[in-house]
Design a protein around this motif. Structure first.
Motif, PDB file in Angstrom:
ATOM      1  N   UNK A   1       0.644  -1.228   0.206  1.00 32.28           N
ATOM      2  CA  UNK A   1      -0.017   0.012   0.062  1.00 32.28           C
ATOM      3  C   UNK A   1       0.994   1.247   0.214  1.00 32.28           C
ATOM      4  N   UNK A   2       2.008   1.260   0.758  1.00 27.70           N
ATOM      5  CA  UNK A   2       2.870   2.241   0.812  1.00 27.70           C
ATOM      6  C   UNK A   2       3.539   2.729  -0.401  1.00 27.70           C
ATOM      7  N   UNK A   3       3.976   1.687  -1.098  1.00 23.23           N
ATOM      8  CA  UNK A   3       4.624   1.628  -2.298  1.00 23.23           C
ATOM      9  C   UNK A   3       3.404   2.086  -3.501  1.00 23.23           C
ATOM     10  N   UNK A   4       2.241   1.732  -3.498  1.00 24.05           N
ATOM     11  CA  UNK A   4       1.314   2.031  -4.493  1.00 24.05           C
ATOM     12  C   UNK A   4       1.058   3.651  -4.333  1.00 24.05           C
TER      13      UNK A   4
ATOM     14  N   UNK B   1      -6.185  -2.662   9.523  1.00 25.20           N
ATOM     15  CA  UNK B   1      -5.788  -1.190   9.743  1.00 25.20           C
ATOM     16  C   UNK B   1      -4.956  -0.912   8.648  1.00 25.20           C
ATOM     17  N   UNK B   2      -4.066  -1.835   8.068  1.00 32.96           N
ATOM     18  CA  UNK B   2      -3.437  -1.573   6.764  1.00 32.96           C
ATOM     19  C   UNK B   2      -4.181  -1.026   5.832  1.00 32.96           C
ATOM     20  N   UNK B   3      -5.412  -1.950   5.577  1.00 34.66           N
ATOM     21  CA  UNK B   3      -6.141  -1.362   4.410  1.00 34.66           C
ATOM     22  C   UNK B   3      -6.886  -0.091   4.690  1.00 34.66           C
ATOM     23  N   UNK B   4      -7.157   0.447   5.860  1.00 30.83           N
ATOM     24  CA  UNK B   4      -7.763   1.570   6.280  1.00 30.83           C
ATOM     25  C   UNK B   4      -6.536   2.656   6.069  1.00 30.83           C
ATOM     26  N   UNK B   5      -5.237   2.557   6.244  1.00 37.13           N
ATOM     27  CA  UNK B   5      -4.083   3.411   5.905  1.00 37.13           C
ATOM     28  C   UNK B   5      -3.857   3.780   4.537  1.00 37.13           C
ATOM     29  N   UNK B   6      -4.147   2.671   3.586  1.00 38.77           N
ATOM     30  CA  UNK B   6      -3.852   3.230   2.114  1.00 38.77           C
ATOM     31  C   UNK B   6      -4.831   3.161   1.246  1.00 38.77           C
ATOM     32  N   UNK B   7      -4.824   4.164   0.508  1.00 37.27           N
ATOM     33  CA  UNK B   7      -5.877   4.551  -0.524  1.00 37.27           C
ATOM     34  C   UNK B   7      -5.903   3.631  -1.636  1.00 37.27           C
ATOM     35  N   UNK B   8      -4.821   2.750  -1.965  1.00 37.81           N
ATOM     36  CA  UNK B   8      -4.406   2.056  -2.921  1.00 37.81           C
ATOM     37  C   UNK B   8      -5.078   0.565  -2.651  1.00 37.81           C
ATOM     38  N   UNK B   9      -5.154   0.196  -1.161  1.00 36.32           N
ATOM     39  CA  UNK B   9      -5.556  -0.920  -0.919  1.00 36.32           C
ATOM     40  C   UNK B   9      -7.048  -1.047  -1.025  1.00 36.32           C
TER      41      UNK B   9
END
Length: 471
Positions: A247-250, A275-283
């Motif tokens: 997610x961070x890379x995307x 939580x990771x899904x919530x953090x990244x718009x690309x997920x």
């Protein structure tokens, strides 16, 4: 020379097929959509569903008749039970495990096939160079009847072969193979073996390359994606950490992409994944969480290794952290011993969790699965009634979600021509199907905005507002 490939089953089989296509391309074969034009015909089979296996027998019967009139080599691989593999040995010229894919050029040459490139098989892996004589049928059966074996050393996993992607905007990345859960209704542990996690560095590199090429949709594949890394504790990152890095890379790439994963298991799902899904718009905000049954006793017989209370906890995390996410599931009706009362609990679960989509299947015993030895004691007529009732329940819940989309401007990824003449179709970030009137095929593979005008339980229709937009 040309080849034709038939792919049956799940997305993992389709990802495997892309790697078979890569091997054939390196050998110099051209692909053809017409079976009758091919010199080599293969099938990526699926033993999980009886319909898929029936199709294999139908195809090979036809192909073997053609051999009376032309030179033709046939092969089969994929997700195959040992019993099916043994039967296929009598019907196909080559039967091999997908883990042996890098050895396929050698297998072809051992069978006497001259490849188009340099008239010799091209083998790029030094480990493949030492080849024994072709295995006899008895050796392929391994004498013990366990499974066909190759006489050639092979790399540990199919993902070591770089794929030829069948789409310029959608791609599947295998991150894990095999299953350790041994659900009693499922044959996958016997067709794909134990869980093996792909190195995260390779996954990240493949994803980075796809994002740089402008891919819009990437799906991480595995039988149990959220058990990723558990087979390499201390050596590999967790599934949540993998999602976080992807997610961070995307997000940082400046590219517009939706990253999905399938399928997770409720037992292994952790809050940090959500939580990771919530953090990244690309997920992408879409979760496919199989429930299979709404009754704890049925879940025990299925060996699902989680309770409804545990499932409810995971859905609670999704609602709390991803309020806009769509929720999909899998359900089996008519499993061995399922009572009317237990089925009613599944109906209650459908109402409680308010799914956007559910893939409902009538139980059918599969050879190799533990439940195959049990009496299939639910009449087919009862299974059909339960299937119809649960489908009706699903439609009542799904239409509530799609009605909320009416008159809204929705961004979608256009995937292709719709079955409705003069229309294109795509899906939202949450994988709800959207169709709109247009014959502009240049829109395929792009994001567009559509104003929703009419809705059905599982799809909506609207008017194209803007073309080729950024997200």
């Amino acid at each position: 020379m040309k080849y034709h490939l038939v792919t049956l089953g799940c997305q993992m089989n389709h990802a495997d097929a892309e790697r078979v296509q890569a091997v054939m391309a390196k050998l110099g074969y051209g692909v053809t959509d017409k079976e009758e034009e091919a010199d080599v015909i293969g099938i990526i089979a699926c033993s999980v569903r009886q319909k898929a296996i029936d199709k294999v027998y139908s195809k090979i019967s036809k192909w073997n008749k053609w051999k009376n009139k032309k030179n033709l080599v046939t092969f089969v691989s994929g997700c195959i039970l040992p019993d099916d593999q043994q039967k296929f040995l009598k019907l196909f010229d080559l039967v091999f495990d997908m883990k042996e894919l890098s050895s396929f050029p050698i297998m072809l040459s051992q069978y006497g096939v001259t490849t188009p490139v340099s008239n010799t098989p091209r083998v790029h892996d030094a480990d493949m160079e030492e080849v024994a004589r072709p295995a006899s049928v008895a050796e392929k059966l391994n004498l013990a009847g366990a499974r066909p074996v190759s006489k050639v050393a092979a790399p540990p996993q199919t993902w070591e072969v770089e794929p030829v992607y069948n789409s310029s905007f959608e791609a599947f990345i295998p991150i894990q193979n095999g299953c350790n859960k041994f659900c009693t209704f499922c044959a996958v542990p016997y067709t794909r073996g134990r869980e093996v996690s792909r190195p995260s560095a390779d996954i990240l590199e493949e994803a980075r390359n796809l994002i740089e090429k402008g891919y819009k949709s990437i799906t991480l594949l595995g039988q149990n994606v959220n058990s990723y890394g558990l087979d390499k504790k201390g050596e590999e990152i967790s599934f949540a950490a993998l999602l976080d890095r992807l997610g961070g890379m995307a997000d940082a790439s400046g590219q517009d992409v939706w990253i999905y994963y399938t399928s997770p298991h409720p037992r292994d799902m952790t809050r940090d994944v959500i939580e990771a899904m919530a953090r990244h718009r690309s997920l992408a905000k879409q979760v496919h969480l199989p429930v299979q049954s709404g009754d704890d006793k049925v879940l025990i017989r299925m060996n699902r290794k989680h309770s409804m209370a545990r499932y409810r906890e995971v859905v609670g995390w999704i609602h709390d952290l991803l309020p806009t996410a769509t929720l999909f599931t899998d359900v089996i009706v008519g499993f061995t011993g399922e009572t009317d009362e237990q089925f009613e609990k599944t109906r209650a679960a459908m109402r409680e969790f308010k799914y956007n989509m559910a893939y409902i299947a009538m139980y059918s015993p599969r050879p190799g699965a533990a439940s195959f030895a049990w009496q299939d004691d639910i009449p087919h007529t009862v299974k059909k009634e339960r299937y119809a009732q649960l489908t009706e329940d699903l439609e009542k819940e799904a239409i509530v979600h799609t009605k909320k989309m009416k008159d809204q401007m929705i961004r979608i990824l256009v995937r292709g021509k719709d079955r409705k003449d003069g229309y294109l179709s795509g899906h939202t970030e949450g994988k709800i199907v959207v169709r709109f009137a247009s014959d502009d095929e240049s829109l395929i593979g792009t994001f567009v905005d559509v104003k929703i005008e009419s809705v059905r339980p599982f799809s909506v229709e609207g008017e194209l507002v803007t073309e080729k937009v950024a997200i």
